[in-house]
Motif scaffolding. Structure first.
Motif, PDB file in Angstrom:
ATOM      1  N   UNK A 187       8.610  -7.420  13.494  1.00  0.00           N
ATOM      2  CA  UNK A 187       8.400  -7.613  12.062  1.00  0.00           C
ATOM      3  C   UNK A 187       8.403  -6.289  11.321  1.00  0.00           C
ATOM      4  N   UNK A 188       7.887  -5.222  11.959  1.00  0.00           N
ATOM      5  CA  UNK A 188       7.916  -3.898  11.336  1.00  0.00           C
ATOM      6  C   UNK A 188       9.350  -3.474  11.083  1.00  0.00           C
ATOM      7  N   UNK A 189      10.186  -3.704  12.081  1.00  0.00           N
ATOM      8  CA  UNK A 189      11.588  -3.297  11.963  1.00  0.00           C
ATOM      9  C   UNK A 189      12.270  -4.090  10.851  1.00  0.00           C
ATOM     10  N   UNK A 190      12.035  -5.401  10.836  1.00  0.00           N
ATOM     11  CA  UNK A 190      12.651  -6.239   9.810  1.00  0.00           C
ATOM     12  C   UNK A 190      12.100  -5.891   8.432  1.00  0.00           C
ATOM     13  N   UNK A 191      10.788  -5.635   8.369  1.00  0.00           N
ATOM     14  CA  UNK A 191      10.145  -5.396   7.094  1.00  0.00           C
ATOM     15  C   UNK A 191      10.603  -4.133   6.398  1.00  0.00           C
ATOM     16  N   UNK A 192      11.182  -3.206   7.165  1.00  0.00           N
ATOM     17  CA  UNK A 192      11.642  -1.962   6.544  1.00  0.00           C
ATOM     18  C   UNK A 192      13.118  -2.030   6.155  1.00  0.00           C
ATOM     19  N   UNK A 193      13.716  -3.207   6.305  1.00  0.00           N
ATOM     20  CA  UNK A 193      15.127  -3.321   5.928  1.00  0.00           C
ATOM     21  C   UNK A 193      15.289  -3.299   4.410  1.00  0.00           C
ATOM     22  N   UNK A 194      16.456  -2.870   3.927  1.00  0.00           N
ATOM     23  CA  UNK A 194      16.702  -2.877   2.475  1.00  0.00           C
ATOM     24  C   UNK A 194      16.586  -4.274   1.874  1.00  0.00           C
ATOM     25  N   UNK A 195      16.924  -5.287   2.674  1.00  0.00           N
ATOM     26  CA  UNK A 195      16.882  -6.646   2.146  1.00  0.00           C
ATOM     27  C   UNK A 195      15.480  -6.999   1.644  1.00  0.00           C
ATOM     28  N   UNK A 196      14.464  -6.547   2.399  1.00  0.00           N
ATOM     29  CA  UNK A 196      13.091  -6.850   2.001  1.00  0.00           C
ATOM     30  C   UNK A 196      12.765  -6.136   0.698  1.00  0.00           C
ATOM     31  N   UNK A 197      13.213  -4.887   0.613  1.00  0.00           N
ATOM     32  CA  UNK A 197      13.006  -4.117  -0.612  1.00  0.00           C
ATOM     33  C   UNK A 197      13.650  -4.844  -1.798  1.00  0.00           C
ATOM     34  N   UNK A 198      14.861  -5.340  -1.569  1.00  0.00           N
ATOM     35  CA  UNK A 198      15.584  -6.041  -2.628  1.00  0.00           C
ATOM     36  C   UNK A 198      14.828  -7.292  -3.058  1.00  0.00           C
TER      37      UNK A 198
END
Lengths: 316, 298
Positions: free
Chosen positions: B150-161
């Motif tokens: 989840x940490x890895x996924x959570x730092x993706x640009x998609x989450x930021x977007x």
């Protein structure tokens, strides 16, 4: 951070860890159902006799006071005495430690060279028949519970073929005098760790052989053997060190099942007996001992891993 | 042909015990007559056990508990670990993360069988207890993997977007993060299930959390040991079934992983299961989740 600094900090964290585990175990064992005093008073208990035993064992004191006494004793390396036999807990530890230590040492002595060799050979010929065979067998072996494998081995080699003694009954604590007794337990103890460690070494070796520094060493004209042994191997082994630590820890404390099958009077047997007899001080002492070995083994593993492969992140 | 062979071995090894475990209890019609203990043959295809029951009948009855307890424990562990790990990973405050993850290190600091023996003596005996304990022992490992993924996924640009779009916490966490880590978790499922199976069988063998005369393969192995010289099948039949089940399940999951991650020539490499290892930061001193939980034994 220098190695010394790092080790010191880990040691402090480890002491804290042991303390937390000790507290947790004390509270857990106090919650055990059944009363040692009632158990000791015999089949036809007399209430006055139970009261007397309680007083002698100080079971009538409040929990907090006993906990404090026990913790204070811990710092003096005094683990108390057994409720059942009045022997010091340290004596139980010493008795059980010898067979457990013999098994653990022999297992590690066979395990490390064999697992590293298998892993390296499989990695050097990646995808070859040996690699595939090692991988498949290790996937298969890894899942088998020790007791099932042990009982099948005993039935075949102990009962049917009569090559080896089926259990260590009658040998007592002196296992080294009877090497035949040790063969089957060693095979069972080796089966699972060999799989996991050789797999990790294999993966680490493949990664290392594919890395820039190995390629550079090759370009410098170093011999293949030297590149593999001096440059690739340490990094490959470093990948397996945490798992090796875990195995050591398991061998020093958790081989309850193997000891039960082969009737070896080690620490696991001592624990099962103590839990069954509600002998709280012995259970608590064993648990603290296991916590200390866990912390120490992991500490050593981290330091060794740091030495073998300085790039590895071991911060925190 | 070769592919068939590869799936076939795992399939047969899993299939036989699975069939016996699932269908067995329906094939047994009431408790059979008891005869003397440890008789070989004499109307009993596999002889009799330590109290004179028919071994074949016990084999038919004894698989269901092992399998069911292991499955329920795995499911329970995931049900708790997934929200737990995600909560630790997505929290903005470091102390929340620490508060959630540190207690789990305590479970990891002791050998799992030791904990199992201790906990089982405190709790009332029975299958639900065993489910709970095995789930608890599996919890830290799964939570760590969930958190790392989840940490890895959570730092993706998609989450930021998504965040910039003004999407709510619930939609980001459950709708995106939780869904994205499903693949990583699926890759890990096999290891977890075999680990649970291992723990359940070992615990039952030690007589933890089961009645002493239970119809259970692992209990049968333990209780019939005194008759090993007279009537080895009472011990060997259940032991071999457990061996076949563990080996088969592991082979099948391994095969499934290798196939899913493409037709590469590396049957042993497990890209999914280890991908979280390097991204994990700040949780304990252990470098990443261990790919092979030996503590689930060794």
């Amino acid at each position: 951070m220098s190695l010394g600094h790092y080790a010191l900090r880990r040691l402090l964290v480890g002491v804290l860890q042991v303390l937390v585990v000790a507290c947790a175990v004390f509270l857990l064992t106090e919650a055990l159902p059944g009363d040692a005093a009632v158990a000791l008073a015999g089949d036809n208990p007399d209430p006055a006799r139970i009261e007397q035993i309680r007083r002698v064992m100080r079971l009538d004191l409040p929990l907090a006071e006993r906990f404090w006494d026990w913790l204070a004793g811990l710092f003096r390396m005094d683990l108390g005495v057994s409720l059942v036999s009045q022997r010091p807990v340290a004596a139980f530890l010493a008795d059980g430690l010898a067979p457990t230590l013999v098994l653990a040492t022999l297992t590690l002595l066979v395990l490390v060279p064999l697992a590293v060799l298998l892993g390296v050979v499989a990695a050097v010929r990646e995808g070859g028949p040996l690699d595939r065979a090692v991988t498949t067998v290790s996937v298969a072996l890894h899942a088998i519970p020790e007791f099932a494998m042990a009982i099948v081995l005993v039935a075949v080699f102990g009962v049917r073929l009569r090559w080896l003694p089926p259990t260590a009954v009658g040998v007592g604590g002196d296992l080294l005098r009877h090497p035949a007794v040790l063969v089957l337990p060693l095979v069972v103890l080796l089966a699972r760790p060999i799989c996991s460690i050789s797999r990790l070494v294999r993966a680490g070796m493949i990664e290392a052989l594919d890395s820039d520094y190995v390629r550079h060493a090759r370009r410098l004209g170093l011999s293949t053997g030297r590149v593999r042994l001096r440059h690739a191997l340490p990094n490959a082994v470093a990948a397996a060190v945490p798992q090796l630590a875990h195995t050591t820890d398991w061998l020093l404390g958790g081989v309850i099942v193997v000891e039960a099958v082969f009737v070896i009077p080690g620490l696991g047997t001592a624990l099962v007996d103590a839990v069954a007899a509600r002998d709280l001080p012995v259970v608590q002492g064993l648990a603290v001992f296991f916590a200390v070995t866990t912390v120490l083994v992991n500490l050593v593993a981290d330091v060794v891993g740091f030495r073998l492969s300085p790039r590895t992140e071991v911060v925190r | 042909m070769r592919r068939w062979l590869r799936w076939g071995i795992g399939g047969v090894l899993t299939g036989v015990p699975l069939l016996l475990a699932v269908a067995g209890p329906w094939l047994v019609s009431g408790p059979g007559a008891r005869s003397r203990a440890f008789v070989a043959g004499d109307g009993h295809p596999l002889g009799t056990d330590f109290v004179g029951r028919d071994v074949w009948q016990q084999v038919l009855l004894g698989g269901r508990t092992v399998l069911l307890v292991a499955m329920l424990a795995t499911v329970l562990a995931y049900l708790v670990a997934v929200p737990w790990g995600i909560a630790a990973a997505v929290s903005r405050h470091r102390w929340v993360d620490e508060l959630l993850m540190r207690p789990l290190d305590l479970v990891l600091a002791l050998p799992s069988l030791l904990l199992l023996v201790l906990l089982a003596t405190i709790a009332p005996s029975g299958s639900p207890t065993l489910v709970a304990i095995v789930a608890l022992l599996n919890l830290p490992g799964i939570t760590r993997i969930v958190r790392a993924a989840a940490l890895e996924v959570g730092s993706r640009p998609a989450v930021e977007a998504l965040r910039l779009q003004g999407e709510g916490w619930w939609r980001i966490t459950v709708g995106y993060v939780a869904r994205s880590i499903v693949r990583t978790l699926a890759a890990d499922l096999g290891t977890r299930f075999t680990g649970a199976l291992y723990l359940v069988a070992s615990a039952s063998f030690l007589g933890v959390g089961v009645p002493p005369d239970a119809s259970d393969w692992a209990v049968m192995v333990d209780r019939n040991r005194p008759g090993l010289f007279v009537q080895p099948w009472a011990v060997l039949a259940p032991a071999l079934l457990i061996v076949a089940l563990s080996v088969g399940v592991n082979l099948l999951f391994d095969r499934a992983l290798a196939t899913r991650s493409g037709p590469g020539p590396r049957p042993g490499a497990r890209p999914g299961a280890r991908s979280g290892a390097r991204t994990e930061t700040g949780s304990g001193n252990r470098p990443g989740p261990r790919p092979e939980p030996q503590g689930a034994a060794p």
